[in-house]
Design a protein around this motif. Sequence first.
Motif, short mmCIF file in Angstrom:
data_model
loop_
_atom_site.label_atom_id
_atom_site.label_comp_id
_atom_site.label_asym_id
_atom_site.label_seq_id
_atom_site.Cartn_x
_atom_site.Cartn_y
_atom_site.Cartn_z
N VAL A 190 53.59 41.30 55.32
CA VAL A 190 51.77 40.04 54.32
C VAL A 190 51.30 40.76 54.78
O VAL A 190 49.91 41.19 53.64
CB VAL A 190 52.67 38.74 55.02
N ARG A 191 50.64 41.33 56.06
CA ARG A 191 49.18 42.29 55.91
C ARG A 191 49.29 43.20 55.41
O ARG A 191 48.36 43.77 54.65
CB ARG A 191 48.76 41.70 57.68
N LEU A 192 50.17 43.80 55.70
CA LEU A 192 50.16 45.45 54.24
C LEU A 192 50.26 45.06 52.96
O LEU A 192 49.59 45.82 52.60
CB LEU A 192 51.76 45.81 55.02
N ASP A 193 50.55 44.43 52.59
CA ASP A 193 50.39 43.99 51.39
C ASP A 193 49.15 43.66 50.75
O ASP A 193 48.54 44.36 49.79
CB ASP A 193 51.49 42.91 50.70
N GLN A 194 48.46 42.70 51.93
CA GLN A 194 46.97 42.38 51.60
C GLN A 194 46.25 43.98 51.35
O GLN A 194 45.40 43.65 50.20
CB GLN A 194 46.75 41.51 52.19
N LEU A 195 46.27 44.81 52.38
CA LEU A 195 46.12 46.41 51.97
C LEU A 195 46.48 46.34 51.13
O LEU A 195 44.85 47.34 50.35
CB LEU A 195 45.88 47.06 53.90
N ARG A 196 47.16 46.79 50.89
CA ARG A 196 47.27 47.47 49.63
C ARG A 196 46.95 46.77 48.79
O ARG A 196 46.81 47.58 47.19
CB ARG A 196 49.52 47.80 49.23
N GLU A 197 46.76 45.61 48.16
CA GLU A 197 45.99 45.07 47.26
C GLU A 197 44.53 45.33 46.86
O GLU A 197 43.95 45.56 45.97
CB GLU A 197 46.24 43.57 47.42
N ARG A 198 43.75 45.74 48.40
CA ARG A 198 42.22 45.79 48.21
C ARG A 198 42.90 47.82 47.57
O ARG A 198 41.40 47.36 47.39
CB ARG A 198 42.02 46.08 49.08
N PHE A 199 43.72 47.73 47.15
CA PHE A 199 43.58 49.15 47.13
C PHE A 199 44.38 49.10 45.62
O PHE A 199 45.03 50.81 45.24
CB PHE A 199 43.93 50.53 48.15
N GLY A 200 44.58 48.58 44.91
CA GLY A 200 45.42 48.78 43.94
C GLY A 200 44.71 49.20 42.46
O GLY A 200 43.59 48.90 42.83
N THR A 201 45.45 49.22 41.31
CA THR A 201 44.53 49.08 40.54
C THR A 201 45.05 48.12 39.31
O THR A 201 46.08 48.10 39.01
CB THR A 201 44.91 50.66 40.11
N LEU A 202 44.35 48.18 38.76
CA LEU A 202 44.62 47.38 37.85
C LEU A 202 45.03 48.44 36.12
O LEU A 202 44.23 48.52 35.22
CB LEU A 202 43.17 45.74 37.45
N VAL A 203 46.05 47.40 36.00
CA VAL A 203 46.49 47.56 34.76
C VAL A 203 47.12 46.56 33.38
O VAL A 203 47.35 46.12 34.00
CB VAL A 203 48.33 48.88 35.26
N GLY A 204 46.33 47.39 32.39
CA GLY A 204 47.13 46.66 31.22
C GLY A 204 48.59 46.68 30.54
O GLY A 204 49.53 47.57 30.81
N VAL A 205 49.05 44.84 30.36
CA VAL A 205 49.96 45.29 29.81
C VAL A 205 49.91 44.65 28.47
O VAL A 205 49.44 43.71 27.96
CB VAL A 205 50.74 44.09 30.75
N ASP A 206 51.11 44.66 27.76
CA ASP A 206 51.11 43.51 25.89
C ASP A 206 52.72 42.75 26.32
O ASP A 206 53.56 42.97 25.98
CB ASP A 206 51.68 45.48 25.60
N ARG A 207 51.43 41.99 27.18
CA ARG A 207 52.60 40.55 27.24
C ARG A 207 51.52 39.45 27.26
O ARG A 207 50.47 39.72 27.55
CB ARG A 207 53.79 40.73 27.57
N PRO A 208 52.27 38.53 27.06
CA PRO A 208 51.86 36.96 27.86
C PRO A 208 51.43 36.81 28.58
O PRO A 208 51.70 37.00 29.73
CB PRO A 208 52.96 35.47 26.95
N ALA A 209 50.19 36.72 29.50
CA ALA A 209 49.33 35.97 30.59
C ALA A 209 50.41 35.36 31.47
O ALA A 209 51.75 34.42 30.61
CB ALA A 209 48.51 35.51 30.64
#
Length: 516
Positions: free
Chosen positions: A145-164
């Motif tokens: 869980v802590r590792l995933d939280q750290l990965r989220e901080r370095f994540g990248t936002l990518v556009g998607v063509d679908r409903p939210a």
Amino acid sequence: MKTAADKLSPTRVKLTVEVPFDELKPAVEAATKKIADQVQIPGFRKGHVPTRLVEQRFGRPAIMQEAVNDALPDLYQKAATEAEIKPVGRPEVEITEVPGLDGKDEGDLIFTVEQDVRPEIDLPDFSALEVEVEEPTVDDDAVQVRLDQLRERFGTLVGVDRPAEDGDFVSLDMTATIEDEEIESVEGVSYRIGEGNMLEGLDEALLGLSAGETTTFTSKLAGGEREGEEASVKVTAQSVKVRELPEADDEFAEMASEFDTLDELKADLKEKAEADAKGNRVALARNALLEKLLDDLEIPVPDGLVQEEIDNHLRNEGKEPGDSHGEEIREDTVKAIRAQFLLDEINATREVSVEQSDLMGYLQQLSAQYGIEPNQFLQMLAQSGQLEQIFAEVQRSKALDVVLADVTVKNESGDVLDLELGGSEDDADADDASDDAADEAETKPAAKKADESGAAEQETAEDVKAAAKTPAKKTTTRKAPAKKAPAKKTTATKAPAKKADAADEKDAKESGEKDA
């Protein structure tokens, strides 16, 4: 002065106070001079009108009225001290006898006060108490869980063509109107569906919305001059994005931390998780002790104080007194006041010191909840006069820690746990105290900011002026404007309105995040 106290109930007393005229003379003289300074009589300079002429012009009853009105707060305070009561809420005062109305300097001023008071609480021998807690454990899942939280901080936002979907990031435009009048609008705000830190109903409106689509929903405004009013909100999704996480490998460990390998990073995360688990153990023990004390001790609360807290809470939510929501929160309100009485009693019997780090930890916790920068939040509290209330909340939380050091705490296996509360607290323990104080504040019905945290806060003696009632056959003591009651906790300080772009600011600050 003579004071007689009659205990009407465990939380209410009636004081009967008799003040000889001799003790009232200084107030009569001061009242005469006060009136003389305010009037102009031909042949006399302002402020030099003889007492005899003041009495002739305005009458003895007017002077006595002024004297009693000005003296009453101090007389009440002295009477409360003599009776050794701990007042809460606003007193009800009635003046039954006023001396000197006939021009003779004799007789007694007699008044009665009905006042809610704090109940007497018999604290137990804490060294004889025992509580059980479920000891937190740290496993591989906790580290992940802590590792995933750290990965989220370095994540990248990518556009998607679908409903939210839930968890997606939506760039949106939003306009709120009331009766066709535009109240507020924002453009290009980034919001993560599910965070729930903007308008109520926004999450539901965005789900299923594709880029370029618009929908309308109804919600109560969370801030501004029209706060609490229901508005029609039109929201348009400009884009829908998801956060792609980097691979968890040695390269990521080197980029995101001081370590060269993923194994080293995980080992460090495990140490931090174990430290947090230790702190959580303290918080669990604190909560268990508070629940046990509230269950075991008889702590009555004044009905008037409970209703006052409920009315404050309803007012802060834009609801009218008597709204059905008041009954929904009554039980929690009673519990919050009982807890405050208990913690204040502990605080009165123990030496509880509050350090600057304790206050700042609590302030940081609260400012994070409302998406406001800590220094700005501190200034807002100072301007609204709520710093004293914050200090009291932190002191109550630390008071519980002080007695917790004497209590035997065991885990589910029956092993005695060493919470290390006997010595000086380290920074982690201080932070835990702040976290728990914030959690407690959230449970208080009135603590959505504040007028509400100090449910049992004593009213000033000046309120006696506003509450005083004199018999018509004697004289009518002038009512002074009621002094605004100090901001109160828990449950029940008014919460700073959440800004519509709070989520956007949060995303913008996240380290390493890029918009693809």
